[in-house]
Write an enzyme that holds these catalytic residues in place. Structure first.
Site, mmCIF file in Angstrom:
data_model
loop_
_atom_site.group_PDB
_atom_site.id
_atom_site.type_symbol
_atom_site.label_atom_id
_atom_site.label_comp_id
_atom_site.label_asym_id
_atom_site.label_seq_id
_atom_site.Cartn_x
_atom_site.Cartn_y
_atom_site.Cartn_z
ATOM 1 N N GLN A 182 0.822 -1.212 0.000
ATOM 2 C CA GLN A 182 0.000 0.000 0.000
ATOM 3 C C GLN A 182 0.857 1.263 0.000
ATOM 4 O OE1 GLN A 182 -0.042 -2.404 2.270
ATOM 5 N NE2 GLN A 182 0.074 -1.621 4.367
ATOM 6 N N ASN A 205 10.286 -6.528 1.273
ATOM 7 C CA ASN A 205 10.024 -7.960 1.264
ATOM 8 C C ASN A 205 9.526 -8.398 -0.115
ATOM 9 O OD1 ASN A 205 7.314 -7.216 1.101
ATOM 10 N ND2 ASN A 205 6.886 -7.650 3.250
ATOM 11 N N THR A 228 18.273 -11.347 -0.016
ATOM 12 C CA THR A 228 19.687 -11.007 0.101
ATOM 13 C C THR A 228 20.570 -12.224 -0.175
ATOM 14 O OG1 THR A 228 19.319 -9.223 1.664
ATOM 15 C CG2 THR A 228 21.451 -10.282 1.745
ATOM 16 N N GLN A 250 24.613 -12.794 6.545
ATOM 17 C CA GLN A 250 23.610 -12.499 5.529
ATOM 18 C C GLN A 250 22.466 -13.507 5.534
ATOM 19 O OE1 GLN A 250 23.831 -9.532 3.528
ATOM 20 N NE2 GLN A 250 25.229 -9.275 5.251
ATOM 21 N N GLU A 318 24.637 -10.953 -5.346
ATOM 22 C CA GLU A 318 24.489 -9.579 -4.865
ATOM 23 C C GLU A 318 25.772 -9.097 -4.181
ATOM 24 O OE1 GLU A 318 21.553 -7.070 -1.834
ATOM 25 O OE2 GLU A 318 21.655 -9.248 -1.718
ATOM 26 N N HIS A 319 26.246 -9.876 -3.209
ATOM 27 C CA HIS A 319 27.467 -9.532 -2.463
ATOM 28 C C HIS A 319 28.514 -10.620 -2.683
ATOM 29 C CE1 HIS A 319 24.062 -8.009 0.156
ATOM 30 N NE2 HIS A 319 24.750 -6.885 -0.020
ATOM 31 N N ASP A 352 26.469 -3.022 4.135
ATOM 32 C CA ASP A 352 25.069 -2.901 4.532
ATOM 33 C C ASP A 352 24.834 -1.708 5.448
ATOM 34 O OD1 ASP A 352 24.200 -5.084 3.121
ATOM 35 O OD2 ASP A 352 24.114 -6.442 4.841
ATOM 36 N N GLU A 407 13.774 3.906 -45.752
ATOM 37 C CA GLU A 407 12.891 3.317 -44.749
ATOM 38 C C GLU A 407 11.412 3.613 -45.026
ATOM 39 O OE1 GLU A 407 14.366 4.933 -41.095
ATOM 40 O OE2 GLU A 407 16.126 3.623 -41.075
ATOM 41 N N HIS A 412 9.457 12.174 -42.865
ATOM 42 C CA HIS A 412 10.797 12.469 -42.365
ATOM 43 C C HIS A 412 11.661 13.045 -43.483
ATOM 44 C CE1 HIS A 412 9.467 9.887 -39.107
ATOM 45 N NE2 HIS A 412 10.610 10.077 -38.443
#
Length: 436
Positions: A182, A205, A228, A250, A318-319, A352, A407, A412
């Site tokens: 929300q 999340n 993660t 982690q 990621e790490h 982090d 084209e 154009h």
């Protein structure tokens, strides 16, 4: 060939779980799109038991909340934000505007223009990720984004004072105590009381990540994100205890967080596994870390460091921590990662929380095609063109006419023809009234 001392469990249920998340998120977004504030309030009450008179904190409320935060916490927030600001400013300073003259009087250029507004999502729930305020808001302000609207959820009906302080000190223009789908829906779509933003940033999340994915296109997003991830590359010189601690650091993010060791030493791999099994029962966050290690932990043994770097690239993690005798080798031998942490003196937790680089990073293989959040994500690189030499305009007009007709774009072509005729010796046979 790589061989596993520990393998992850099969994840056949993952696709079905993601489909369920996608459907629930779609329903919430549609509801907020139709019903605005009423829907936002309904979901906030349902999921967070939170329905204040206004989700936006007034300036006096912010001052009161910040005054309740211990001075040591405020000092630490200021210290970390200065690290983030210093690095983000260095990144911004590296981005120069460009203007060149490609032909006589033909000027081409680009400018870096900040987006007009950004929504910064700072996760709460079990882990109030105060540091995400630094990463999303400070970086946006270094990019000169004029309006940053920041959201964070209440925690069990309480105001997360340290997070609000971090958002305020980072420079947020609006602070909302609002979380979940929300919150990002309100920011992206707009409601009667929350103005829409052109861009969303920040971790969250699975539901928040899916909401950003579905909203992409209506708004920009920093990147697609998932659980993660950590991958450690270690040779025989690494300390197995340090490796084990860093893997678990982690894994505690959630039960679906992968923690992978790629090592050239089978002996070290087995020792790391023993340390992990010994340390896990005593971890306060073992209810997340234990299933993460059980289901998503891996120990991969390879023959050489070259192979280790190649295997690590295949994960596009990621790490990536590089705990080897010469960790800077990874800078030239690796390309697919969110962020590198070189040598035992650093760790993913520094990234982090404190060191200054941004912790909003690509997961689920996205590091194959994108880096993480940085000051450039809040900037649009826009071009401009100017032709001040009539001979150059006539030349471009002639070429444009021919190229466009190849084209089959007659309109154009005629734009080019007009300039070729006006500034040069061309004619306009398609113009019944004769040459311009």
């Amino acid at each position: 060939m790589p061989r596993h001392l520990k393998s992850p469990v099969p994840a056949a249920h993952v696709t079905a779980a993601r489909a369920d998340v996608a459907e629930r998120v779609r329903d919430i977004l549609d509801d907020v799109r139709r019903n605005g504030d009423e829907a936002v309030r309904r979901y906030s009450e349902k999921f967070d038991h939170w329905s204040p008179e206004s989700f936006r904190l007034a300036p006096d409320e912010i001052r009161r909340i910040v005054s309740q935060v211990p001075d040591t916490v405020l000092d630490d927030i200021r210290f970390v934000q200065q690290q983030v600001r210093t690095f983000a400013q260095a990144q911004r300073d590296a981005l120069g505007d460009v203007e060149i003259e490609t032909l006589p009087g033909v000027h081409l250029g680009h400018r870096h223009v900040p987006v007009s507004g950004a929504g910064a999502y700072v996760p709460g729930g079990r882990y109030p990720l105060t540091a995400s305020a630094h990463m999303t808001i400070v970086t946006a302000k270094v990019a000169d984004v004029p309006r940053v609207a920041a959201c964070t959820p209440p925690i069990r009906g309480e105001v997360p004072a340290a997070t609000v302080a971090a958002m305020h000190l980072a420079g947020a223009d609006e602070i909302y105590l609002l979380g979940g789908v929300q919150a990002v829906a309100a920011l992206a779509l707009g409601t009667e009381t929350i103005g829409r933003v052109p861009m969303l940033a920040g971790p969250g999340n699975a539901y928040v990540a899916e909401a950003k994915r579905q909203l992409f296109g209506e708004v920009g997003i920093d990147l697609f994100a998932g659980p993660t991830e950590i991958l450690v590359i270690a040779d025989e010189h690494a300390d197995p205890f340090v490796v084990a601690v860093d893997l678990l650091s982690q894994a505690e993010h959630g039960p679906d967080s992968p923690a992978v060791l790629v090592t050239t030493s089978e002996e070290l791999g087995r020792e790391v596994e023993r340390h992990v099994e010994r340390l896990l029962p005593g971890m306060p966050t073992r209810d997340f870390a234990a299933p993460a290690w059980r289901d998503h932990g891996e120990i991969v043994v390879v023959d050489t460091l070259d192979e280790a770097f190649a295997v690590a690239d295949s994960y596009a993690s990621e790490h990536v921590e590089v705990l080897t005798e010469n960790p800077r080798q990874a800078l030239t031998q690796m390309r697919d990662y969110g962020a590198l942490f070189l040598g035992e003196g650093t760790c993913v937790s520094y990234g982090d929380k404190v060191i200054g680089t941004n912790h909003v990073l690509p997961t689920r293989g996205a590091a194959r095609y994108t880096g993480g959040l940085w000051v450039g994500k809040y900037l649009k690189t826009v071009t401009y063109q100017e032709v001040t030499d009539t001979a150059s305009s006539a030349l471009l007009g002639e070429v444009c006419g021919r190229a466009a007709r190849v084209e089959l774009f007659e309109g154009h072509a005629r734009s080019g023809d007009v300039r070729a005729a006006k500034y040069g010796k061309g004619s306009l046979p398609w113009n019944e009234e004769g040459a311009a």
